[in-house]
Design a protein around this motif. Structure first.
Motif, mmCIF file in Angstrom:
data_model
loop_
_atom_site.group_PDB
_atom_site.id
_atom_site.type_symbol
_atom_site.label_atom_id
_atom_site.label_comp_id
_atom_site.label_asym_id
_atom_site.label_seq_id
_atom_site.Cartn_x
_atom_site.Cartn_y
_atom_site.Cartn_z
ATOM 1 N N LYS A 43 0.691 -0.898 -0.562
ATOM 2 C CA LYS A 43 0.347 0.147 0.148
ATOM 3 C C LYS A 43 1.266 1.367 0.025
ATOM 4 O O LYS A 43 0.452 2.284 -0.945
ATOM 5 C CB LYS A 43 -0.633 0.060 1.062
ATOM 6 C CG LYS A 43 -2.100 -1.477 1.031
ATOM 7 C CD LYS A 43 -3.051 -0.949 0.241
ATOM 8 C CE LYS A 43 -4.231 -1.670 0.434
ATOM 9 N NZ LYS A 43 -5.056 -1.312 -0.598
ATOM 10 N N VAL A 44 1.789 1.493 0.429
ATOM 11 C CA VAL A 44 2.547 2.886 1.012
ATOM 12 C C VAL A 44 4.456 2.310 1.105
ATOM 13 O O VAL A 44 4.623 1.560 0.898
ATOM 14 C CB VAL A 44 2.332 3.191 2.677
ATOM 15 C CG1 VAL A 44 0.684 3.605 1.852
ATOM 16 C CG2 VAL A 44 2.910 2.207 3.396
ATOM 17 N N PRO A 384 -8.310 5.815 -0.059
ATOM 18 C CA PRO A 384 -8.729 5.783 1.144
ATOM 19 C C PRO A 384 -9.666 6.023 1.820
ATOM 20 O O PRO A 384 -11.080 6.067 1.757
ATOM 21 C CB PRO A 384 -8.127 7.633 0.661
ATOM 22 C CG PRO A 384 -8.621 8.115 -0.423
ATOM 23 C CD PRO A 384 -8.941 6.506 -0.765
ATOM 24 N N MET A 404 -6.778 13.905 0.571
ATOM 25 C CA MET A 404 -6.623 12.187 0.698
ATOM 26 C C MET A 404 -6.884 12.426 -1.200
ATOM 27 O O MET A 404 -6.003 11.131 -1.254
ATOM 28 C CB MET A 404 -7.824 11.221 0.853
ATOM 29 C CG MET A 404 -7.657 11.628 2.809
ATOM 30 S SD MET A 404 -8.354 9.418 3.297
ATOM 31 C CE MET A 404 -7.799 9.961 4.763
ATOM 32 N N ARG A 407 -3.033 13.602 -2.140
ATOM 33 C CA ARG A 407 -2.098 12.563 -2.136
ATOM 34 C C ARG A 407 -2.405 11.324 -2.555
ATOM 35 O O ARG A 407 -1.384 10.798 -2.615
ATOM 36 C CB ARG A 407 -2.536 11.932 -0.247
ATOM 37 C CG ARG A 407 -1.963 13.433 0.184
ATOM 38 C CD ARG A 407 -2.647 13.202 1.772
ATOM 39 N NE ARG A 407 -1.280 11.940 2.689
ATOM 40 C CZ ARG A 407 -2.370 12.211 4.315
ATOM 41 N NH1 ARG A 407 -3.350 12.037 4.063
ATOM 42 N NH2 ARG A 407 -2.015 10.187 4.398
ATOM 43 N N ALA A 408 -3.129 10.569 -3.045
ATOM 44 C CA ALA A 408 -3.830 9.278 -3.404
ATOM 45 C C ALA A 408 -3.026 9.664 -4.981
ATOM 46 O O ALA A 408 -1.643 8.549 -5.247
ATOM 47 C CB ALA A 408 -5.190 9.166 -4.152
ATOM 48 N N LYS A 412 0.271 9.568 -2.064
ATOM 49 C CA LYS A 412 1.836 9.418 -0.363
ATOM 50 C C LYS A 412 0.807 9.300 0.763
ATOM 51 O O LYS A 412 1.264 9.146 2.226
ATOM 52 C CB LYS A 412 1.644 11.656 -0.567
ATOM 53 C CG LYS A 412 2.564 11.566 -1.535
ATOM 54 C CD LYS A 412 4.133 10.981 -1.367
ATOM 55 C CE LYS A 412 5.133 12.262 -2.072
ATOM 56 N NZ LYS A 412 6.606 10.886 -2.583
ATOM 57 N N LEU A 413 -0.351 8.194 0.071
ATOM 58 C CA LEU A 413 -1.027 7.378 1.321
ATOM 59 C C LEU A 413 -0.060 5.986 2.104
ATOM 60 O O LEU A 413 0.603 6.358 1.299
ATOM 61 C CB LEU A 413 -2.573 6.832 0.492
ATOM 62 C CG LEU A 413 -3.354 7.780 0.153
ATOM 63 C CD1 LEU A 413 -4.606 7.256 -0.801
ATOM 64 C CD2 LEU A 413 -3.961 8.593 1.037
ATOM 65 N N SER A 414 -0.292 6.938 3.116
ATOM 66 C CA SER A 414 0.084 6.128 4.021
ATOM 67 C C SER A 414 -1.257 4.653 4.254
ATOM 68 O O SER A 414 -2.288 4.656 3.758
ATOM 69 C CB SER A 414 0.079 5.866 5.725
ATOM 70 O OG SER A 414 -0.807 6.705 6.265
ATOM 71 N N ASP A 417 -4.153 5.276 5.931
ATOM 72 C CA ASP A 417 -5.178 6.106 5.121
ATOM 73 C C ASP A 417 -6.028 5.322 4.478
ATOM 74 O O ASP A 417 -7.027 5.377 4.081
ATOM 75 C CB ASP A 417 -4.643 6.949 4.537
ATOM 76 C CG ASP A 417 -3.882 7.662 4.868
ATOM 77 O OD1 ASP A 417 -3.735 8.704 5.728
ATOM 78 O OD2 ASP A 417 -2.797 8.462 4.711
ATOM 79 N N MET A 418 -5.453 3.781 4.226
ATOM 80 C CA MET A 418 -6.497 3.091 3.501
ATOM 81 C C MET A 418 -7.240 1.522 4.234
ATOM 82 O O MET A 418 -7.475 0.588 3.536
ATOM 83 C CB MET A 418 -5.364 2.308 2.321
ATOM 84 C CG MET A 418 -4.798 3.564 1.408
ATOM 85 S SD MET A 418 -4.462 2.928 -0.162
ATOM 86 C CE MET A 418 -2.853 2.996 0.584
#
Length: 507
Positions: A43-44, A384, A404, A407-408, A412-414, A417-418
């Motif tokens: 994911k990140v 997200p 979000m 960032r998506a 940059k989503l962590s 976040d998801m």
């Protein structure tokens, strides 16, 4: 004395990652909290900082290696002065004589990749063997099923052997390459070494474009000035060349005129001819994961879809009346998504099984709404989550979705976040979809599909009038949600959208 560098906590239920990039090489000086490497999950991307100041020692997990949480990545040794017992007076002498600095080889390792991500694909190398590199200069880019991870050089020196070529699959913690000639205390200038003399009329560039991008530019007949780089420091990536469009290919020199040949009967193309005109591209990690999860959803859930439609005229009138005041006060535009989030939260409160999930033989009912909002990115679909969306107001929902979304698209989503979503909204209408059946996002039991707003003839009070209509689709897991509950949910959403005042009065 040496200090261990270990894999940090990666997120909920994430047990392993892939070492994507090492920014430092053995022998490189490091400062406290300076980024040492980058790990990739599904994911990140997770950056691992140095716990102390000192000198980069042994790298245990090479780029591409798969590493578990708390696994040993590398060792940080004491600084030169502390390790050798030099006096402060002796250190300047060593600094003034860079030839005396000890040259070492430093491994470039695959960083941790994220939750349950054990491998990645080498997308592009920005440097070639023999080229000088600076500390933290980007060496290559890795692709997982969710994000792209840039791997920085762990040390200054010269890029030696590349162990994982473009297109190769590497494991978390695996070794990608070796930086040779890394000298502690030396300050290399890779840009000068790589381009000691620029031709007249050209501008020196410190950033090396991705090899795949350069190859594609050559194939498309594009010059460097025709492509805008979106990579780090303006680096041109393969996607940038694809977006730039195909420029007219250079005209080949006219071939010598050949004697006229007698006309020949055209032959049917053979499979070999067709194969020569085909292009085989490996699926990205993100696309592979999307394919796998969608198929798992179909194989596991008893998935069914029910449809309805909503007259969006009420919302559109409300937006037109208050959008300027809303944006002026809250600093964000009023969109449709906040109405849908609020309407779904309202309906989920009445039909809680749509917000529940199956865990073995148990049904887990959620006394909260963590709303997943599907977002399309150049690399694929990500979802997200708006945590506790049922407590949010319109402005907070719009601000969170906008942030979000940015960032998506920037990757940059962590992981946080998801994770943890209990229900999902997917808006295919932004792409022009008039009707579709969304697929569940396991382990969730429901997903709402929004579609294009289109004027259609409707009968209103005995008169045929044009109204802005939207088809709504609710896909649900029939194992836990009965038809009555699904239809009731969708009707409540429809009613809230057609008369937004119902949301204020909790009707």
């Amino acid at each position: 004395m040496s200090t261990e560098v270990r894999v940090p906590t990666l997120g909920e239920s994430v047990s392993e990652a892939t070492v994507a990039t090492w920014f430092k090489k053995p022998g490189d000086p490091v400062a406290a909290d300076e980024m040492l490497c980058e790990l990739e999950t599904d994911k990140v991307t997770v950056e691992v900082p140095s716990p102390v100041a000192g000198t980069m020692g042994e790298i245990v997990a090479q780029e591409g290696d798969t590493v578990g949480v708390d696994a040993l990545l590398a060792m940080i040794g004491a600084s030169d002065g502390a390790a050798t017992g030099e006096t402060p007076a002796a250190k300047p002498a060593a600094t003034s004589a860079p030839k005396a600095a000890k040259a070492e080889a430093v491994d470039v390792m695959v960083p941790a990749l994220g939750e349950s991500v054990s491998e990645a694909t080498v997308a592009s190398w920005f440097k070639q063997p023999g080229e000088a590199v600076a500390v933290d200069e980007m060496l290559c880019e890795l692709e997982t099923d969710k994000v792209s991870v840039e791997v920085p050089s762990p040390a200054a020196g010269v890029l030696g052997e590349i162990l994982a070529a473009e297109g190769a699959t590497v494991q978390a913690g695996g070794k990608l390459a070796v930086i040779s000639g890394a000298a502690a205390g030396a300050t290399p200038t890779p840009a000068q070494d790589a381009a000691p003399a620029s031709e007249a009329g050209t501008v020196d560039r410190d950033v090396e474009d991705a090899p795949s991008a350069k190859k594609l530019m050559a194939e498309k007949g594009l010059s460097r000035d025709q492509v805008s780089g979106t990579g780090r420091d303006g680096r041109v990536m393969k996607e940038d060349v694809q977006k730039a469009g195909a420029a007219p290919a250079p005209q080949a020199a006219p071939a010598p005129t050949a004697p006229a040949q007698p006309a020949q009967t055209p032959r049917a193309p053979s499979p070999a001819d067709d194969a020569a005109r085909e292009e085989r591209v490996r699926m990205t990690k993100l696309r592979q994961t999307i394919a796998r999860r969608l198929k798992e959803a179909q194989n596991t859930a008893a998935m069914l879809t029910t449809y309805n439609e909503a007259d969006m005229g009420g919302i559109m009138e409300l937006r037109n009346e208050y959008k300027d005041m809303f944006e002026k006060k809250h600093g964000v535009k009023m969109g449709f998504m906040s109405f849908f989030v609020k309407a779904c939260c309202h309906a989920l409160n009445e039909v809680p099984e749509v917000n529940a999930e199956i865990d073995g033989t148990d049904v887990v009912y959620k006394n909260y709404v963590h709303m997943g909002v599907a977002v399309g990115t150049p690399n694929g679909l990500v979802v997200p989550v708006l945590r506790d969306a049922h407590k949010m107001g319109f402005a907070e929902i719009e601000k969170t979705i906008a942030e979000m979304g940015r960032r998506a698209r920037d990757g940059k989503l962590s992981m946080a976040d998801m994770q943890g979503g209990s229900f999902t909204i997917s808006n295919g209408g932004v792409y022009g979809s008039l009707m579709s059946s969304p697929i569940l996002n396991p382990p969730q039991s429901g997903i709402l599909g929004m579609h294009k707003i289109q004027e259609r003839p409707m009968v209103v009070k005995g008169q045929i009038v044009a109204r802005p209509m939207m088809y709504l689709a609710l896909s649900y897991d029939h194992r836990i949600v009965d038809g009555k509950g699904a239809v009731t949910f969708l009707v409540r959403v429809k009613e809230a959208l057609e008369d937004p005042r119902r949301l204020l009065m909790d009707l």
